[in-house]
Write a protein that holds these residues in place. Sequence first.
Motif, PDB file in Angstrom:
ATOM      1  N   ARG A 251       5.686  -5.628  -1.054  1.00  0.00           N
ATOM      2  CA  ARG A 251       4.703  -4.649  -1.583  1.00  0.00           C
ATOM      3  C   ARG A 251       3.190  -5.472  -1.358  1.00  0.00           C
ATOM      4  NH1 ARG A 251       5.152   0.079  -4.331  1.00  0.00           N
ATOM      5  NH2 ARG A 251       6.804  -0.590  -5.733  1.00  0.00           N
ATOM      6  N   GLN A 252       3.023  -6.437  -1.618  1.00  0.00           N
ATOM      7  CA  GLN A 252       1.497  -7.024  -1.475  1.00  0.00           C
ATOM      8  C   GLN A 252       1.284  -7.169  -0.100  1.00  0.00           C
ATOM      9  OE1 GLN A 252       2.652 -10.513  -3.887  1.00  0.00           O
ATOM     10  NE2 GLN A 252       1.457  -9.494  -5.779  1.00  0.00           N
TER      11      GLN A 252
ATOM     12  N   VAL B 277      -0.671   4.526  15.570  1.00  0.00           N
ATOM     13  CA  VAL B 277       0.257   3.826  14.469  1.00  0.00           C
ATOM     14  C   VAL B 277       1.601   3.343  14.839  1.00  0.00           C
ATOM     15  CG1 VAL B 277       1.246   4.674  12.432  1.00  0.00           C
ATOM     16  CG2 VAL B 277      -0.875   5.436  13.165  1.00  0.00           C
ATOM     17  N   ARG B 278       2.178   3.683  15.689  1.00  0.00           N
ATOM     18  CA  ARG B 278       3.447   3.202  16.160  1.00  0.00           C
ATOM     19  C   ARG B 278       3.363   1.564  16.744  1.00  0.00           C
ATOM     20  NH1 ARG B 278       8.448   5.282  18.426  1.00  0.00           N
ATOM     21  NH2 ARG B 278       7.708   7.173  18.376  1.00  0.00           N
ATOM     22  N   ASP B 279       2.322   1.524  17.726  1.00  0.00           N
ATOM     23  CA  ASP B 279       1.985   0.308  18.108  1.00  0.00           C
ATOM     24  C   ASP B 279       1.854  -0.941  16.958  1.00  0.00           C
ATOM     25  OD1 ASP B 279       2.075   1.028  20.615  1.00  0.00           O
ATOM     26  OD2 ASP B 279      -0.107   1.389  20.735  1.00  0.00           O
ATOM     27  N   VAL B 280       0.908  -0.220  15.885  1.00  0.00           N
ATOM     28  CA  VAL B 280       0.397  -1.306  14.643  1.00  0.00           C
ATOM     29  C   VAL B 280       1.805  -1.529  13.785  1.00  0.00           C
ATOM     30  CG1 VAL B 280      -1.139  -1.854  12.780  1.00  0.00           C
ATOM     31  CG2 VAL B 280      -2.005  -0.658  14.826  1.00  0.00           C
ATOM     32  N   ALA B 281       2.633  -0.657  13.643  1.00  0.00           N
ATOM     33  CA  ALA B 281       3.614  -0.430  12.751  1.00  0.00           C
ATOM     34  C   ALA B 281       4.944  -1.181  13.129  1.00  0.00           C
ATOM     35  CB  ALA B 281       3.766   0.784  11.911  1.00  0.00           C
ATOM     36  N   ARG B 282       4.874  -1.107  14.584  1.00  0.00           N
ATOM     37  CA  ARG B 282       6.373  -2.029  15.194  1.00  0.00           C
ATOM     38  C   ARG B 282       6.814  -3.143  14.732  1.00  0.00           C
ATOM     39  NH1 ARG B 282       8.794  -2.996  20.803  1.00  0.00           N
ATOM     40  NH2 ARG B 282       6.883  -4.819  20.797  1.00  0.00           N
ATOM     41  N   PRO B 283       6.056  -4.289  14.296  1.00  0.00           N
ATOM     42  CA  PRO B 283       6.429  -5.415  13.582  1.00  0.00           C
ATOM     43  C   PRO B 283       7.277  -5.260  12.362  1.00  0.00           C
ATOM     44  CG  PRO B 283       3.939  -5.674  14.086  1.00  0.00           C
ATOM     45  CD  PRO B 283       4.481  -4.218  14.810  1.00  0.00           C
ATOM     46  N   LEU B 284       6.847  -4.091  11.606  1.00  0.00           N
ATOM     47  CA  LEU B 284       7.189  -4.042  10.294  1.00  0.00           C
ATOM     48  C   LEU B 284       8.825  -3.611  10.155  1.00  0.00           C
ATOM     49  CD1 LEU B 284       4.103  -2.084   8.776  1.00  0.00           C
ATOM     50  CD2 LEU B 284       4.741  -4.370   8.595  1.00  0.00           C
ATOM     51  N   ILE B 285       9.438  -2.925  11.339  1.00  0.00           N
ATOM     52  CA  ILE B 285      10.554  -2.165  11.352  1.00  0.00           C
ATOM     53  C   ILE B 285      11.683  -3.147  10.937  1.00  0.00           C
ATOM     54  CG2 ILE B 285      12.113  -0.949  12.952  1.00  0.00           C
ATOM     55  CD1 ILE B 285       9.671   0.454  12.129  1.00  0.00           C
ATOM     56  N   GLY B 286      11.663  -4.318  11.003  1.00  0.00           N
ATOM     57  CA  GLY B 286      12.824  -5.351  10.412  1.00  0.00           C
ATOM     58  C   GLY B 286      12.508  -5.927   9.071  1.00  0.00           C
ATOM     59  N   LEU B 287      11.354  -5.445   8.377  1.00  0.00           N
ATOM     60  CA  LEU B 287      11.044  -6.116   7.195  1.00  0.00           C
ATOM     61  C   LEU B 287      11.790  -5.721   6.036  1.00  0.00           C
ATOM     62  CD1 LEU B 287       8.330  -7.654   6.053  1.00  0.00           C
ATOM     63  CD2 LEU B 287       7.613  -5.367   5.211  1.00  0.00           C
ATOM     64  N   PHE B 288      12.869  -4.572   6.230  1.00  0.00           N
ATOM     65  CA  PHE B 288      13.583  -4.545   4.943  1.00  0.00           C
ATOM     66  C   PHE B 288      15.048  -4.839   5.490  1.00  0.00           C
ATOM     67  CE2 PHE B 288       9.837  -1.884   4.267  1.00  0.00           C
ATOM     68  CZ  PHE B 288       9.503  -2.546   2.888  1.00  0.00           C
ATOM     69  N   HIS B 289      15.315  -5.575   6.490  1.00  0.00           N
ATOM     70  CA  HIS B 289      16.650  -5.979   7.354  1.00  0.00           C
ATOM     71  C   HIS B 289      17.599  -6.263   6.028  1.00  0.00           C
ATOM     72  CE1 HIS B 289      19.351  -7.628  10.132  1.00  0.00           C
ATOM     73  NE2 HIS B 289      19.438  -8.531   9.171  1.00  0.00           N
ATOM     74  N   SER B 290      18.443  -5.522   6.075  1.00  0.00           N
ATOM     75  CA  SER B 290      19.808  -5.499   5.246  1.00  0.00           C
ATOM     76  C   SER B 290      19.585  -5.286   3.637  1.00  0.00           C
ATOM     77  CB  SER B 290      20.348  -6.986   5.289  1.00  0.00           C
ATOM     78  OG  SER B 290      19.778  -7.913   4.688  1.00  0.00           O
ATOM     79  N   GLU B 291      18.434  -4.568   3.690  1.00  0.00           N
ATOM     80  CA  GLU B 291      18.213  -4.158   1.996  1.00  0.00           C
ATOM     81  C   GLU B 291      18.404  -2.674   1.843  1.00  0.00           C
ATOM     82  OE1 GLU B 291      17.111  -6.002  -0.465  1.00  0.00           O
ATOM     83  OE2 GLU B 291      15.786  -7.564   0.336  1.00  0.00           O
ATOM     84  N   PRO B 292      18.706  -2.181   0.631  1.00  0.00           N
ATOM     85  CA  PRO B 292      19.016  -0.830   0.286  1.00  0.00           C
ATOM     86  C   PRO B 292      17.903   0.217   0.796  1.00  0.00           C
ATOM     87  CG  PRO B 292      19.330  -2.135  -1.691  1.00  0.00           C
ATOM     88  CD  PRO B 292      18.743  -2.905  -0.597  1.00  0.00           C
ATOM     89  N   GLY B 293      18.151   1.263   1.552  1.00  0.00           N
ATOM     90  CA  GLY B 293      16.955   1.952   2.120  1.00  0.00           C
ATOM     91  C   GLY B 293      16.505   1.876   3.178  1.00  0.00           C
TER      92      GLY B 293
ATOM     93  N   PRO C 157      13.461   1.280  -2.418  1.00  0.00           N
ATOM     94  CA  PRO C 157      13.475   1.402  -3.876  1.00  0.00           C
ATOM     95  C   PRO C 157      12.271   0.133  -4.429  1.00  0.00           C
ATOM     96  CG  PRO C 157      15.841   0.619  -3.140  1.00  0.00           C
ATOM     97  CD  PRO C 157      14.955   0.741  -2.048  1.00  0.00           C
ATOM     98  N   ASP C 158      11.809   0.394  -5.557  1.00  0.00           N
ATOM     99  CA  ASP C 158      10.614  -0.246  -5.971  1.00  0.00           C
ATOM    100  C   ASP C 158      11.044  -1.930  -6.353  1.00  0.00           C
ATOM    101  OD1 ASP C 158       8.889   1.524  -6.147  1.00  0.00           O
ATOM    102  OD2 ASP C 158       9.067   2.127  -8.320  1.00  0.00           O
ATOM    103  N   TYR C 159      12.140  -2.018  -6.704  1.00  0.00           N
ATOM    104  CA  TYR C 159      12.727  -3.489  -6.992  1.00  0.00           C
ATOM    105  C   TYR C 159      12.680  -4.378  -5.628  1.00  0.00           C
ATOM    106  CZ  TYR C 159      17.654  -2.748  -5.655  1.00  0.00           C
ATOM    107  OH  TYR C 159      18.704  -2.446  -4.766  1.00  0.00           O
ATOM    108  N   VAL C 160      12.825  -3.815  -4.660  1.00  0.00           N
ATOM    109  CA  VAL C 160      13.206  -4.149  -3.317  1.00  0.00           C
ATOM    110  C   VAL C 160      11.604  -4.657  -2.750  1.00  0.00           C
ATOM    111  CG1 VAL C 160      13.517  -4.115  -0.794  1.00  0.00           C
ATOM    112  CG2 VAL C 160      15.129  -3.381  -2.391  1.00  0.00           C
ATOM    113  N   LEU C 161      10.605  -3.634  -2.979  1.00  0.00           N
ATOM    114  CA  LEU C 161       9.174  -3.886  -2.581  1.00  0.00           C
ATOM    115  C   LEU C 161       8.642  -5.101  -3.714  1.00  0.00           C
ATOM    116  CD1 LEU C 161       8.134  -0.040  -2.197  1.00  0.00           C
ATOM    117  CD2 LEU C 161       7.943  -1.968  -0.397  1.00  0.00           C
ATOM    118  N   ASP C 162       8.986  -4.987  -4.869  1.00  0.00           N
ATOM    119  CA  ASP C 162       8.377  -5.907  -5.735  1.00  0.00           C
ATOM    120  C   ASP C 162       9.065  -7.186  -5.906  1.00  0.00           C
ATOM    121  OD1 ASP C 162       6.284  -4.285  -6.261  1.00  0.00           O
ATOM    122  OD2 ASP C 162       7.419  -2.910  -7.465  1.00  0.00           O
ATOM    123  N   LYS C 163      10.170  -7.451  -5.243  1.00  0.00           N
ATOM    124  CA  LYS C 163      10.904  -8.697  -5.244  1.00  0.00           C
ATOM    125  C   LYS C 163      10.369  -9.805  -4.354  1.00  0.00           C
ATOM    126  CE  LYS C 163      15.124  -8.195  -3.722  1.00  0.00           C
ATOM    127  NZ  LYS C 163      16.234  -7.915  -3.209  1.00  0.00           N
TER     128      LYS C 163
END
Length: 382
Positions: A273-274, A296-312, A342-348
């Motif tokens: 989250r931070q 927005v797509r260009d800028v956000a593209r590197p974020l797509i793997g940020l939650f790899h294998s997490e719920p959601g 989920p919040d707990y994923v963002l805040d862990k």
Amino acid sequence: MVYSLATHPHHAHYPPPWFSIAPMMEWTDNHYRTLARLISKNAWLYTEMLAAETIVYQKDNLDRFLEYSPEQHPIVLQIGGNNLENLAKATELANPYKYDEINFNCGCPSPKVAGHGCFGVRLMLDPKFVAEAMSVIAAHTDVPVSVKCRIGVDDHDSYNELCDFIYKVSSQSPTSHFIIHSRKALLNGISPAENRSIPPLKYEYFYGLLRDFPDLRFTINGGINTVEEVNAARRAGAHGVMVGRAAFNKPWHTLGHVDTVVYGAPSSGVTRRQILEKFQVYGDTAVGKYGRKPTVRDVARPLIGLFHSEPGNSQWKRKADAAFLHCTTMKEFFDETLVAIPDYVLDKPIGEPPSGSEDPFANIHSLLPPAYESRELELQYA
């Protein structure tokens, strides 16, 4: 481990390049590097390969190609080309941007690159030219220079031919650092993607170079995906390790452990989250900076793997695809997509790295090719 790289005055205030992120065309752009630096303070970053011609022809528009934020240090500019005059001019034009090193691409198998005459990995067949190019680049900058290459090209793939290349380039130019992608390149019609997987990895060639050229520095690249494997490669003697796709596809899981596991720093405790809050501030200054680009797509593209294998994760990717069609700010994009996580994923904060992976380098020293010998012969007839 005594590490000589920091002895270059330019590198003195940076962590040593034990871990670096590979230059990847259309991947390691400013947006990705901004994210990478938010996750790891110590990883060395590389730009995408920029053709010397692009820098020369776009000299009135250079910020678009060369600008980056000061947080991205330590950062290396990778250039490609086969024209000495353009390499000299491009190096001079890049100097005001204060990159920490300039790397010359002798490894890219892309037909877009390799097909332009002699460019990218084809240059390995012409070590005399590479030495000239490195001498020209070094003469026009005051930062260190390095070469990124493969272990061979097509049927020019013997250990001795690789050693000839390293010997000629290092003895005829100021090059003392080589990044070795430990596969050969096949230029006979397989794609760049296949060139990253079909030719087998030969780590024994890399470790042979460490043995046969003790005065040079070598960074290993190719097939290394986790911080455990990074440390294993370093324990076996590698001066540095470069990671490519794993750092892009799984940025949190890969880069999140670099500072603690590779560099021994205490955990920053940072959460996704931070990181996204800071990335949003960057993103909203970046979107539309050059008219309709970047989107927005260009800028956000590197974020797509940020939650790899997490719920959601899969829902987040679907929401992102939908949001790209109409969002015009990063704030809108995050408001619309992060509800999937989920919040707990963002805040862990990042946890412990998974342990127990195989050590690909455990027996490497028993597999080394015979020692390189042709130097003495050359000297006898010199």
